[in-house]
Design a protein around this motif. Structure first.
Motif, PDB file in Angstrom:
ATOM      1  N   ASN A   1       0.809  -1.159   0.006  1.00  0.00           N
ATOM      2  CA  ASN A   1      -0.148   0.073   0.110  1.00  0.00           C
ATOM      3  C   ASN A   1       0.834   1.212  -0.005  1.00  0.00           C
ATOM      4  O   ASN A   1       2.035   1.093   0.640  1.00  0.00           O
ATOM      5  CB  ASN A   1      -0.965   0.090   1.274  1.00  0.00           C
ATOM      6  N   SER A   2       0.199   2.413  -0.635  1.00  0.00           N
ATOM      7  CA  SER A   2       1.090   3.519  -0.629  1.00  0.00           C
ATOM      8  C   SER A   2       1.149   4.232   1.051  1.00  0.00           C
ATOM      9  O   SER A   2       0.202   3.752   1.912  1.00  0.00           O
ATOM     10  CB  SER A   2       0.102   4.510  -1.265  1.00  0.00           C
ATOM     11  N   GLY A   3       2.180   5.052   1.204  1.00  0.00           N
ATOM     12  CA  GLY A   3       2.062   5.699   2.714  1.00  0.00           C
ATOM     13  C   GLY A   3       1.061   6.384   2.973  1.00  0.00           C
ATOM     14  O   GLY A   3       0.522   6.325   4.039  1.00  0.00           O
TER      15      GLY A   3
ATOM     16  N   SER B   1      11.212   5.479  13.566  1.00  0.00           N
ATOM     17  CA  SER B   1      12.193   4.966  12.572  1.00  0.00           C
ATOM     18  C   SER B   1      11.562   3.808  11.570  1.00  0.00           C
ATOM     19  O   SER B   1      11.118   2.904  12.419  1.00  0.00           O
ATOM     20  CB  SER B   1      13.565   4.610  13.164  1.00  0.00           C
ATOM     21  N   GLU B   2      11.790   4.086  10.361  1.00  0.00           N
ATOM     22  CA  GLU B   2      11.243   2.897   9.499  1.00  0.00           C
ATOM     23  C   GLU B   2       9.859   2.719   9.368  1.00  0.00           C
ATOM     24  O   GLU B   2       9.273   1.674   8.855  1.00  0.00           O
ATOM     25  CB  GLU B   2      12.041   1.483   9.758  1.00  0.00           C
ATOM     26  N   GLY B   3       8.867   3.506   9.876  1.00  0.00           N
ATOM     27  CA  GLY B   3       7.711   3.454   9.780  1.00  0.00           C
ATOM     28  C   GLY B   3       6.768   4.475  10.772  1.00  0.00           C
ATOM     29  O   GLY B   3       7.045   5.713  10.902  1.00  0.00           O
ATOM     30  N   THR B   4       5.627   3.804  11.315  1.00  0.00           N
ATOM     31  CA  THR B   4       4.767   4.386  12.267  1.00  0.00           C
ATOM     32  C   THR B   4       4.799   4.048  13.504  1.00  0.00           C
ATOM     33  O   THR B   4       5.134   2.536  13.911  1.00  0.00           O
ATOM     34  CB  THR B   4       3.640   4.572  11.662  1.00  0.00           C
TER      35      THR B   4
ATOM     36  N   HIS C   1       7.939  -0.604   8.058  1.00  0.00           N
ATOM     37  CA  HIS C   1       7.734  -0.972   6.849  1.00  0.00           C
ATOM     38  C   HIS C   1       9.211  -1.379   6.180  1.00  0.00           C
ATOM     39  O   HIS C   1      10.213  -0.622   6.515  1.00  0.00           O
ATOM     40  CB  HIS C   1       7.007   0.083   6.026  1.00  0.00           C
ATOM     41  N   ASP C   2       9.159  -2.401   5.246  1.00  0.00           N
ATOM     42  CA  ASP C   2      10.451  -2.931   4.734  1.00  0.00           C
ATOM     43  C   ASP C   2      10.712  -2.126   3.360  1.00  0.00           C
ATOM     44  O   ASP C   2      11.817  -2.430   2.616  1.00  0.00           O
ATOM     45  CB  ASP C   2      10.425  -4.396   4.581  1.00  0.00           C
TER      46      ASP C   2
ATOM     47  N   HIS D   1       5.704  -5.120   2.802  1.00  0.00           N
ATOM     48  CA  HIS D   1       5.554  -5.961   3.882  1.00  0.00           C
ATOM     49  C   HIS D   1       5.854  -5.047   5.281  1.00  0.00           C
ATOM     50  O   HIS D   1       6.573  -4.059   5.239  1.00  0.00           O
ATOM     51  CB  HIS D   1       6.436  -7.131   4.024  1.00  0.00           C
ATOM     52  N   SER D   2       5.064  -5.235   6.477  1.00  0.00           N
ATOM     53  CA  SER D   2       5.368  -4.678   7.642  1.00  0.00           C
ATOM     54  C   SER D   2       5.509  -5.257   8.884  1.00  0.00           C
ATOM     55  O   SER D   2       4.739  -6.660   8.806  1.00  0.00           O
ATOM     56  CB  SER D   2       3.911  -3.695   7.796  1.00  0.00           C
TER      57      SER D   2
END
Length: 251
Positions: A5-7, A37-40, A59-60, A64-65
């Motif tokens: 999915n998009s950000g 860092s790297e996501g939410t 998020h990689d 994938h999360s």
């Protein structure tokens, strides 16, 4: 929780999840969403224990999360176990809600004794004063002066969490001293009579109480009296008075 999915889509789903979880949060607990860092990340806070910890959605970059729960504090701190006990079910509930928002089947993470521990914050530039025995010069107590805006129990616990390593490195009876009462700062003729909230944190956490330098002086004097078996000379805790009065700040 795997889905390309998009950000923007993730942000919308995260917001919906935050709103949904917010309605089901236990009394005294709040949650906010923010970057990490790297996501939410979703940050949890308790009105009595302060910052509990966070859940990170990492998020990689390939759609994938990974979901990671982290409790705030030092593993050796007994308060960390209390925070983890409250945080663990919140982490699992949020994980379920995020999977539901993403439209994927929820697979519970393997049970762990506690979520992993976040890196402990440094005590930074908090003003700290060691009170010494007047006979031998060794420290007998520690006063930690909380920053402006520290009023409730949870905020005092945040300061205690940040200074836990300091207390273990040099174990001394320790109190956190809050900002001076604004009315007293404006009206008190003597800085020794400015009241502030105080909380003992070492060797154990205790209840918040109100005190002034002139009152708290008795506590320090008792520690000095018992340290070398000789009554010390009369003292006044000017460090206490100067730290809680913004016009007389001591660092």
């Amino acid at each position: 929780m795997d889905e390309a999915n998009s950000g923007a889509a993730w942000r919308r789903r995260g917001q919906r999840a935050a709103e949904k979880v917010g309605f089901a949060l236990p009394a005294g607990i709040t949650m906010k969403r923010g970057p990490a860092s790297e996501g939410t990340a979703f940050y949890f806070r308790h009105q009595e224990l302060g910052e509990l910890g966070r859940a990170r959605v990492i998020h990689d970059g390939r759609g994938h999360s990974r979901f990671v729960g982290e409790v705030a504090g030092d593993e050796a701190d007994p308060q960390t176990a209390k925070r983890a006990e409250l945080l663990a079910p919140l982490i699992e509930r949020l994980h379920h809600v995020l999977d539901e928002a993403a439209g994927v089947a929820h697979v519970p993470a393997p049970p762990l004794p506690t979520p992993r521990t976040m890196t402990s914050e440094s005590s930074g530039r908090l003003p700290i004063k060691l009170m010494q025995c007047e006979r031998c010069g060794k420290p007998v107590a520690r006063l930690i002066f909380a920053p402006t805006g520290t009023h409730g129990r949870g905020e005092f616990e945040d300061v205690a969490r940040m200074t836990f390593a300091l207390c273990t490195e040099q174990p001394l009876p320790t109190w956190i001293v809050g900002p001076g009462n604004p009315v007293d700062i404006l009206t008190a003729a003597d800085p020794m009579e400015i009241r502030s909230m105080v909380m003992p944190i070492w060797p154990e956490h205790g209840a918040l109480f109100e005190s002034s330098p002139s009152q708290f002086n008795c506590t320090i004097r008792a520690l000095q009296d018992s340290h070398c078996g000789q009554p010390p000379k009369a003292i006044v805790i000017r460090a206490f008075a100067s730290a809680i009065s913004p016009t007389r700040g001591e660092r």
